[in-house]
Design an enzyme around this catalytic site. Structure first.
Site, PDB file in Angstrom:
ATOM      1  N   HIS A  89       0.819  -1.207   0.000  1.00 39.27           N
ATOM      2  CA  HIS A  89       0.000   0.000   0.000  1.00 39.27           C
ATOM      3  C   HIS A  89       0.862   1.271   0.000  1.00 39.27           C
ATOM      4  CE1 HIS A  89       1.100   0.668   4.212  1.00 39.27           C
ATOM      5  NE2 HIS A  89       0.938  -0.636   4.359  1.00 39.27           N
ATOM      6  N   GLU A 145      -2.233  -7.577   7.051  1.00 38.61           N
ATOM      7  CA  GLU A 145      -0.886  -7.504   7.603  1.00 38.61           C
ATOM      8  C   GLU A 145      -0.694  -8.535   8.711  1.00 38.61           C
ATOM      9  OE1 GLU A 145       2.119  -7.271   7.387  1.00 38.61           O
ATOM     10  OE2 GLU A 145       2.589  -5.128   7.421  1.00 38.61           O
TER      11      GLU A 145
END
Length: 343
Positions: free
Chosen positions: A53, A136
């Site tokens: 990201h 994550e």
């Protein structure tokens, strides 16, 4: 009555634990009912571009945030994401219509990165599929920690780095999402297999996909699974950016769930599909030492579920996995050596 039923399973679980210390195989052996399907799927490889990201508010504030939805991206992050559509960017992405699928984790920062890229590419209404398996690595007790602290950095990185070395059972302290490397690997692998299934399920689509995820998830899963891991590239990246992958950095893999995955490039640097002898032997050893760990964890999970059929299936699969690891390891080592010698 119940005790007499549990005892044989307990004995078998202990046996698996013992075998787990010395056995291997990074992917659980499929059940017999699934073998024919996976053989068919093995004929087609796909490509997945795993993209970290853009800069998030947590990144800018050095905050370790690993629980969705997390913080949004910053104004700098918006520019980074939009740059993915710019042909002047050496790692710019293709037109969105080219990809078989576009995916993101459950975090705002991945979804916003995808949205900004799609807007800049002139395709703001393109659908993005959300996969929780791309989330994550959960930080457990270190959640919301200060990443300016060396203690937090080391504490968060230690277990995942051990997983890449084949020690899947090293725990992420305080995490019930990623308690160890097996659980982490299972959830990410499920997401990768979903991408694969969606891709080969549409004969008219390309074989390329984009998945927006996170530095830790991308780096650790890749190093745990590909046949040609390049630890040197990861170390160089960490020395430059203090992260295994810079914001909007890309890792490209290709392959399939049955035959395995090959690392194509790491943040723009191509990686040889044929690893050197040391790397080949490391992968052989990694696969050998992880099969028992994976099998044992799956048996434990089945016991926690309490379903007798699932317990028996997990034990059967785990036993086959461990035996296959013992059988395959000598041949794998022999093949690695003869290949390196050009025999």
């Amino acid at each position: 009555m119940q005790r007499s039923v549990i005892r044989p399973w307990t004995t078998a679980t202990v046996a698996l634990l013992g075998a787990g210390a010395i056995a291997a195989g990074p992917v659980a052996t499929p059940l017999a009912s699934a073998v024919s399907v996976q053989i068919l799927l093995a004929a087609q490889d796909i490509t997945i571009d795993l993209i970290r990201h853009a800069q998030s508010e947590d990144n800018a504030g050095h905050v370790l945030g690993t629980i969705p939805p997390g913080a949004p991206i910053t104004s700098v992050g918006v520019e980074q994401a939009q740059y993915l559509a710019d042909p002047a960017n050496p790692q710019h992405l293709a037109d969105p219509s080219y990809y078989a699928g576009i995916y993101a984790s459950e975090f705002l920062r991945t979804q916003q990165t995808a949205a900004e890229w799609l807007g800049a590419a002139g395709a703001p209404d393109t659908s993005v599929s959300i996969l929780g398996g791309l989330n994550e690595i959960n930080a457990g007790w270190l959640e919301d920690g200060d990443l300016s602290s060396l203690l937090v950095q080391v504490g968060y990185a230690f277990a995942p780095l051990m997983w890449t070395m084949g020690s899947f059972w090293v725990p992420m302290l305080g995490s019930d999402i990623d308690p160890n490397g097996v659980a982490f690997n299972d959830r990410v692998t499920d997401a990768i297999q979903t991408i694969y299934g969606n891709t080969i399920g549409d004969p008219d689509s390309s074989d390329s996909n984009v998945a927006f995820a996170h530095a830790g998830t991308i780096a650790i899963w890749t190093l745990m699974n590909v046949r040609n891991p390049d630890f040197g590239l990861v170390l160089e990246e960490m020395l430059d950016t203090r992260s295994p992958l810079a914001n909007t950095g890309q890792v490209v893999i290709e392959g399939n769930p049955t035959d395995g995955w090959t690392l194509v490039s790491w943040n723009g640097t191509e990686v040889s599909a044929t690893p050197d002898l040391f790397t080949s032997l490391f992968v052989d050893w990694r696969d050998f030492t992880t099969a028992g760990q994976i099998a044992t964890w799956h048996v434990i999970e089945a016991f926690e579920g309490g379903d007798h059929a699932e317990i028996l299936a997990a034990m059967e699969t785990g036993f086959d996995q461990v035996v296959n690891a013992f059988v395959a390891f000598p041949q794998d080592v022999f093949d690695s050596i003869t290949s390196a010698l050009g025999c």
